[in-house]
Design an enzyme around this catalytic site. Structure first.
Site, PDB file in Angstrom:
ATOM      1  N   TRP A   1      -8.984  35.148 -18.822  1.00 38.04           N
ATOM      2  CA  TRP A   1      -9.463  35.948 -17.687  1.00 38.04           C
ATOM      3  C   TRP A   1      -8.727  35.611 -16.406  1.00 38.04           C
ATOM      4  CZ3 TRP A   1     -11.191  40.456 -18.303  1.00 38.04           C
ATOM      5  CH2 TRP A   1     -11.960  40.784 -19.415  1.00 38.04           C
TER       6      TRP A   1
ATOM      7  N   LYS B   1     -23.313  39.745 -18.548  1.00 37.78           N
ATOM      8  CA  LYS B   1     -23.311  38.494 -19.301  1.00 37.78           C
ATOM      9  C   LYS B   1     -24.588  37.701 -19.047  1.00 37.78           C
ATOM     10  CE  LYS B   1     -18.619  39.260 -19.925  1.00 37.78           C
ATOM     11  NZ  LYS B   1     -17.206  39.023 -19.750  1.00 37.78           N
TER      12      LYS B   1
ATOM     13  N   ASP C   1     -14.488  33.662  -9.974  1.00 34.76           N
ATOM     14  CA  ASP C   1     -15.020  34.616 -10.944  1.00 34.76           C
ATOM     15  C   ASP C   1     -16.022  33.835 -11.789  1.00 34.76           C
ATOM     16  OD1 ASP C   1     -15.598  36.268 -13.059  1.00 34.76           O
ATOM     17  OD2 ASP C   1     -13.523  36.583 -13.689  1.00 34.76           O
TER      18      ASP C   1
HETATM   19  C1  LIG Z   1     -16.203  39.642 -19.086  1.00 37.08           C
HETATM   20  C2  LIG Z   1     -15.405  39.023 -18.018  1.00 37.08           C
HETATM   21  C3  LIG Z   1     -14.682  39.817 -17.110  1.00 37.08           C
HETATM   22  C4  LIG Z   1     -14.597  41.325 -17.204  1.00 37.08           C
HETATM   23  O1  LIG Z   1     -15.783  41.942 -16.821  1.00 37.08           O
HETATM   24  P1  LIG Z   1     -15.853  43.551 -16.755  1.00 37.08           P
HETATM   25  O2  LIG Z   1     -17.248  43.819 -16.340  1.00 37.08           O
HETATM   26  O3  LIG Z   1     -15.540  44.070 -18.130  1.00 37.08           O
HETATM   27  O4  LIG Z   1     -14.863  44.010 -15.754  1.00 37.08           O
HETATM   28  C5  LIG Z   1     -13.992  39.147 -16.109  1.00 37.08           C
HETATM   29  N1  LIG Z   1     -14.029  37.813 -15.982  1.00 37.08           N
HETATM   30  C6  LIG Z   1     -14.713  37.035 -16.837  1.00 37.08           C
HETATM   31  C7  LIG Z   1     -14.730  35.558 -16.645  1.00 37.08           C
HETATM   32  C8  LIG Z   1     -15.422  37.621 -17.877  1.00 37.08           C
HETATM   33  O5  LIG Z   1     -16.119  36.840 -18.722  1.00 37.08           O
END
Ligand SMILES: *Cc1c(COP(=O)(O)O)cnc(C)c1O
Length: 361
Positions: A103, A197, A173
């Site tokens: 990511w 998540k 993030d």
């Molecule tokens: C799942 C994830 C993303 C992407 O999220 P989206 O909602 O599909 O844009 C970005 N960063 C991390 C760490 C993730 O686990």
């Protein structure tokens, strides 16, 4: 609610049963309201009350200081990969990124469209086995910000420390470990997380941002993605994802009822320890993540004999253990153990893994 599988999907992920029941019961007519939450005008008092409760609950859970805005935006975390440089470069040309896995690499690729990305640290030399320790960082103090990925969902890595970036605003993030451990928000310039998540349905991104960083977005930033403008309009510059905000608020309430972030962290430690202990007990399973960087929320592992993966997945599914397949970029297996995963789910997975290793080892 009918018996359902424990869902180890990395996202969209398992939701708390209590929240699902509450949504079902209240969907036709929301509590303290006269319509369904799906029908409410976002400018009306009923939805405003929901949005204000969502923000207040999140602020209380994480202890978000008063000089930080909380935004509920569209676009998920991928949109943030572009919106962070658009909003935070503030006329500067370069930003620092830590390249720690799948990511982080995607965030970097997107940021390169907007600025000169300088890699402050990476973990390529150790085969992405650990988060780069601070002693290896080289951070240019003129960077507009420094971006980290607090949990690498695909690689199974998580920081066990808060990076120290001095006067350079730290941007994280936190999509895959948001609300699973205490965070000192004041150490960050900006935190973002996609909702699907740990928080709720897809199509919602939460941004927590220090106010003094706002107001100098790139002139071509779309208005609905200008953090300053959305902050001023309480994320209602256009129609927000009202349903997702409503569900997020229910999840925040549920976390508080369970004992808050401290209780979430304790449960995350117990669940992940149980799975790692099975992995470490023999040579049947393998985990490439170093112990000091192992993720509590996304446990990624391999079978020593990869040809057994299809059988593992099929038998697990038959036991009510779903979505254990690893991300296609790394293969193998992955168990997402987010807040809504009951400890009984981790226990059932651990027992299944022990039993599978006994039969096939
Ligand atoms: C799942 C994830 C993303 C992407 O999220 P989206 O909602 O599909 O844009 C970005 N960063 C991390 C760490 C993730 O686990």
């Amino acid at each position: 609610m009918a018996d359902r599988a424990f869902n180890f999907s990395a996202g969209p992920a398992q939701m708390p049963d209590a929240v699902l029941r509450r949504i079902r019961d209240d969907l036709p007519v929301a509590r303290d309201a006269s319509t369904s939450v799906l029908e409410m005008p976002f400018t009306g008092t009923e939805f405003r009350a929901i949005a204000e409760a969502a923000e207040a609950r999140l602020r209380a859970l994480l202890g978000v200081p008063g000089n930080y805005k909380i935004l509920f935006l569209h676009g998920g975390a991928m949109a943030m990969f572009a919106l962070v440089p658009l909003n935070l470069l503030r006329g500067r040309r370069h930003a620092a990124y830590v390249d720690s896995g799948y990511w982080a690499a995607r965030a970097i690729a997107e940021a390169r469209r907007y600025c000169d990305v300088r890699i402050a640290a990476d973990n390529a030399d150790c085969g992405r086995a650990r988060m780069p320790p601070m002693s290896q960082w080289r951070l240019d103090p003129d960077s507009a910000y420094c971006h980290v990925t607090s949990n690498e969902t695909v690689d199974g890595l998580e920081y066990s420390f808060t990076p120290e970036t001095g006067d350079v605003p730290l941007v994280a993030d936190m999509t895959s470990n948001f609300l699973t451990r205490p965070v000192d928000v004041s150490r960050y310039g900006l935190i973002y997380a996609s909702a699907q998540k740990n928080v709720g349905p897809t199509g919602l991104a939460i941004v927590i941002v220090r106010e003094d960083l706002l107001g100098a977005a790139h002139p071509l930033t779309p208005s609905v993605f200008d953090f300053a403008r959305q902050g001023e309009s309480r994320s209602m510059l256009n129609t927000p994802n009202t349903f997702a905000v409503y569900v997020a608020s229910l999840v925040f309430e549920w976390i508080a009822q369970q004992g808050g972030i401290a209780a979430m962290e304790e449960a995350a430690i117990r669940r992940s320890r149980r799975i790692y202990s099975v992995i470490d007990a023999g040579s049947f399973y393998r985990c490439s993540a170093a112990p000091d960087s192992r993720s509590r929320t996304t446990v990624c592992f391999q079978l020593a004999d990869p040809s057994l993966v299809p059988e593992f997945l099929a038998e697990a599914e038959a036991e009510g253990l779903s979505n254990l397949k690893g991300h296609k970029a790394v293969g193998g297996l992955r168990a997402a153990l987010y807040n809504a995963m009951p400890e009984a789910g981790a226990e059932r997975l651990a027992s299944f893994m022990e039993e599978f290793a006994r039969r096939r080892g």
